[in-house]
Design an enzyme around this catalytic site. Structure first.
Site, PDB file in Angstrom:
ATOM      1  N   GLU A 118      70.563   0.344   3.103  1.00 26.35           N
ATOM      2  CA  GLU A 118      71.588  -0.533   2.723  1.00 26.35           C
ATOM      3  C   GLU A 118      71.382  -1.825   3.422  1.00 26.35           C
ATOM      4  OE1 GLU A 118      75.315  -2.187   3.171  1.00 26.35           O
ATOM      5  OE2 GLU A 118      74.234  -1.736   5.023  1.00 26.35           O
ATOM      6  N   ASN A 148      60.634  12.570   5.119  1.00 25.22           N
ATOM      7  CA  ASN A 148      60.651  11.088   5.204  1.00 25.22           C
ATOM      8  C   ASN A 148      60.557  10.352   6.738  1.00 25.22           C
ATOM      9  OD1 ASN A 148      63.453   9.115   5.700  1.00 25.22           O
ATOM     10  ND2 ASN A 148      61.943   8.333   4.379  1.00 25.22           N
ATOM     11  N   GLY A 149      59.943   9.370   6.533  1.00 33.92           N
ATOM     12  CA  GLY A 149      59.923   8.508   7.884  1.00 33.92           C
ATOM     13  C   GLY A 149      58.347   8.079   8.101  1.00 33.92           C
ATOM     14  N   GLU A 150      58.315   6.844   8.041  1.00 34.01           N
ATOM     15  CA  GLU A 150      57.115   6.139   8.877  1.00 34.01           C
ATOM     16  C   GLU A 150      55.625   6.471   7.784  1.00 34.01           C
ATOM     17  OE1 GLU A 150      56.607   3.348  11.534  1.00 34.01           O
ATOM     18  OE2 GLU A 150      58.330   4.681  11.290  1.00 34.01           O
ATOM     19  N   GLY A 158      60.546   4.622   2.151  1.00 30.26           N
ATOM     20  CA  GLY A 158      61.509   3.808   2.327  1.00 30.26           C
ATOM     21  C   GLY A 158      60.949   2.313   2.435  1.00 30.26           C
ATOM     22  N   CYS A 208      72.982   8.075   9.249  1.00 28.93           N
ATOM     23  CA  CYS A 208      73.008   6.587   9.682  1.00 28.93           C
ATOM     24  C   CYS A 208      73.298   6.297  11.219  1.00 28.93           C
ATOM     25  CB  CYS A 208      74.223   6.164   8.608  1.00 28.93           C
ATOM     26  SG  CYS A 208      74.302   4.173   9.269  1.00 28.93           S
TER      27      CYS A 208
HETATM   28  C1  LIG Z   1      67.439  -1.382   6.514  1.00 30.27           C
HETATM   29  C2  LIG Z   1      67.830   0.133   6.304  1.00 30.27           C
HETATM   30  C3  LIG Z   1      68.662   0.492   5.911  1.00 30.27           C
HETATM   31  C4  LIG Z   1      69.032   1.979   5.484  1.00 30.27           C
HETATM   32  N1  LIG Z   1      70.298   2.499   5.048  1.00 30.27           N
HETATM   33  C5  LIG Z   1      70.304   3.695   4.649  1.00 30.27           C
HETATM   34  C6  LIG Z   1      71.339   4.386   3.738  1.00 30.27           C
HETATM   35  O1  LIG Z   1      72.231   3.577   3.270  1.00 30.27           O
HETATM   36  N2  LIG Z   1      71.372   5.627   3.712  1.00 30.27           N
HETATM   37  C7  LIG Z   1      70.440   6.582   4.240  1.00 30.27           C
HETATM   38  O2  LIG Z   1      70.469   7.767   4.156  1.00 30.27           O
HETATM   39  N3  LIG Z   1      69.562   6.049   4.998  1.00 30.27           N
HETATM   40  C8  LIG Z   1      69.417   4.551   5.251  1.00 30.27           C
HETATM   41  N4  LIG Z   1      68.255   4.128   5.868  1.00 30.27           N
HETATM   42  C9  LIG Z   1      67.270   4.975   6.310  1.00 30.27           C
HETATM   43  C10 LIG Z   1      66.150   5.158   5.226  1.00 30.27           C
HETATM   44  O3  LIG Z   1      66.514   5.743   3.964  1.00 30.27           O
HETATM   45  C11 LIG Z   1      64.961   6.116   5.992  1.00 30.27           C
HETATM   46  O4  LIG Z   1      65.205   7.355   6.012  1.00 30.27           O
HETATM   47  C12 LIG Z   1      64.090   5.440   6.943  1.00 30.27           C
HETATM   48  O5  LIG Z   1      64.080   3.952   6.644  1.00 30.27           O
HETATM   49  C13 LIG Z   1      62.987   5.900   7.339  1.00 30.27           C
HETATM   50  O6  LIG Z   1      61.906   5.939   6.235  1.00 30.27           O
HETATM   51  P1  LIG Z   1      61.030   4.793   6.259  1.00 30.27           P
HETATM   52  O7  LIG Z   1      60.039   4.821   7.402  1.00 30.27           O
HETATM   53  O8  LIG Z   1      59.993   5.319   4.867  1.00 30.27           O
HETATM   54  O9  LIG Z   1      61.395   3.590   5.962  1.00 30.27           O
HETATM   55  C14 LIG Z   1      68.063   2.860   6.123  1.00 30.27           C
HETATM   56  C15 LIG Z   1      66.926   1.987   6.720  1.00 30.27           C
HETATM   57  C16 LIG Z   1      66.670   0.954   6.807  1.00 30.27           C
HETATM   58  C17 LIG Z   1      65.508   0.363   7.552  1.00 30.27           C
END
Ligand SMILES: Cc1cc2nc3c(=O)[nH]c(=O)nc-3n(C[C@H](O)[C@H](O)[C@H](O)COP(=O)(O)O)c2cc1C
Length: 343
Positions: A35, A225-227, A249, A124
């Site tokens: 988001e 998922n994550g990092e 992400g 969230c």
């Molecule tokens: C700016 C931002 C907005 C996010 N918005 C959502 C969202 O709308 N819905 C959701 O399920 N996760 C949301 N997340 C979490 C991401 O989908 C993801 O789980 C998280 O960033 C970890 O993955 P990554 O390390 O690959 O970024 C958001 C994360 C960030 C940084």
């Protein structure tokens, strides 16, 4: 492609290209919902690069109202394009809320617009969302999670998948499995697990090994998922989580070639010269959809992430960080005084 994750890890070639991995899974790569960052415009350009099998939209917040269709199509305009990005990648629409009846009624309305699937947000961490009993705070209430997932599953036609995205927990990870079993027991077709609690926020590390317990216990695909910032991170995540299905992400925002690199280890990274036209296309979309005063900020936000992977982005960011006029920014970055029209 091999079958969905279920039962003990299987030996054999890795669906994403590695050789020694043991996990089972489909080898799919999903683009994460983010988001305020990864919206339909960035989904459009990132899915053009390739390597992404499916996207999840930013959350659509459900309160006590039946949302008008224009709310769904504003956040997920891909609904007007057969549920796909212009590059043809399917987009699942994400709902966030805590009232099973409202969630179900809105899910049914959304389903009529033909999304590829519906995803439910149980991750969230935002205070304003958690205060209203939405997002990660629900991980303390597995019974309510089951009610929400079950109500949505029953309200949506069987051919539309319903998935759920969760963190490991709210304050700790003691109920991860309980929550996952509640989701699957109530009919979720797939789980995405962001391997951190709400309390962990976004602080590294992500605890990928904690996903393995869920993967071994449920008979639906589990996506880790994550990092994941590099192909090497992806390989380690796969080994520790036992999942070959991944969601990317921030890593994809910082390195739009990441999904391709994960699929083809050793492949050349996406050159900066190929990224610039993508950024220009993104800025054209921003110009079309975003209020003038926010346009430069959106491009600089992406550029900020790209600095992590591209030295050229660092140089460009330092050069343009104080520019707020869209035309001036376009000139400084692309050498073009006018913003290119969106295709
Ligand atoms: C700016 C931002 C907005 C996010 N918005 C959502 C969202 O709308 N819905 C959701 O399920 N996760 C949301 N997340 C979490 C991401 O989908 C993801 O789980 C998280 O960033 C970890 O993955 P990554 O390390 O690959 O970024 C958001 C994360 C960030 C940084």
């Amino acid at each position: 492609m091999i079958g969905p994750s279920a039962g003990p890890p299987q030996a054999g070639p890795h669906p994403l290209g590695g050789s020694t991995a043991v996990p089972s899974g489909r080898g799919v790569i999903l683009l994460a919902p983010m988001e305020g960052l990864l919206d339909h415009m960035l989904r459009d350009v990132l899915t053009r690069v390739g390597g992404i099998d499916r996207c999840v939209s930013e959350f659509i917040r459900i309160t006590d109202m039946l949302m008008p269709n224009k709310v769904f199509t504003r956040i997920v305009p891909e609904l007007l394009n057969g549920g796909r990005t212009p590059a043809g990648v399917p987009v699942r629409a994400q709902l966030l809320g805590s009232d099973p009846v409202c969630m179900a009624e809105n899910a049914a309305k959304l389903a009529a617009l033909g999304p590829e699937g519906i995803d439910l947000n149980f991750g969230c961490p935002a205070k304003c969302v958690n205060r209203h009993r939405g997002g990660a705070v629900l991980l303390d209430e597995p019974e309510l999670i089951a009610d929400i997932v079950g109500a949505v599953r029953r309200a949506v036609p069987a051919h539309i998948p319903v998935s759920a995205k969760m963190r490991l927990g709210y304050l700790d990870a003691s109920r991860t499995l309980e929550c996952a079993l509640a989701m699957v027991g109530a009919g979720a077709d797939e789980l995405v697990i962001h391997a951190r609690t709400k309390l962990d926020g976004y602080k590294p590390p992500a605890y990928w090994e904690r996903i393995a317990e869920v993967r071994a216990a449920v008979a639906v695909p589990v996506v880790a998922n994550g990092e994941i910032w590099t192909a090497a991170d992806a390989q380690t995540c796969i080994e520790r989580s036992g999942c070959s299905d991944l969601m990317l992400g921030r890593g994809m925002v910082a390195d739009p070639g990441l999904a391709l690199a994960i699929r083809s280890p050793g492949a050349e990274p996406l050159p900066w010269g190929q990224l610039l036209p993508l950024m220009q296309d993104f800025f054209a979309l921003v110009h079309q959809h975003v209020a003038t005063r926010h346009q430069a900020g959106r491009l600089k936000q992406w550029l900020h992430y790209l600095r992590r992977r591209y030295p050229e982005a660092e140089e460009a960011y330092q050069r343009v960080r104080t520019i707020n006029a869209p035309d001036e920014l376009a000139l400084a970055l692309f050498g073009a005084p006018h913003i290119k029209e969106a295709a």
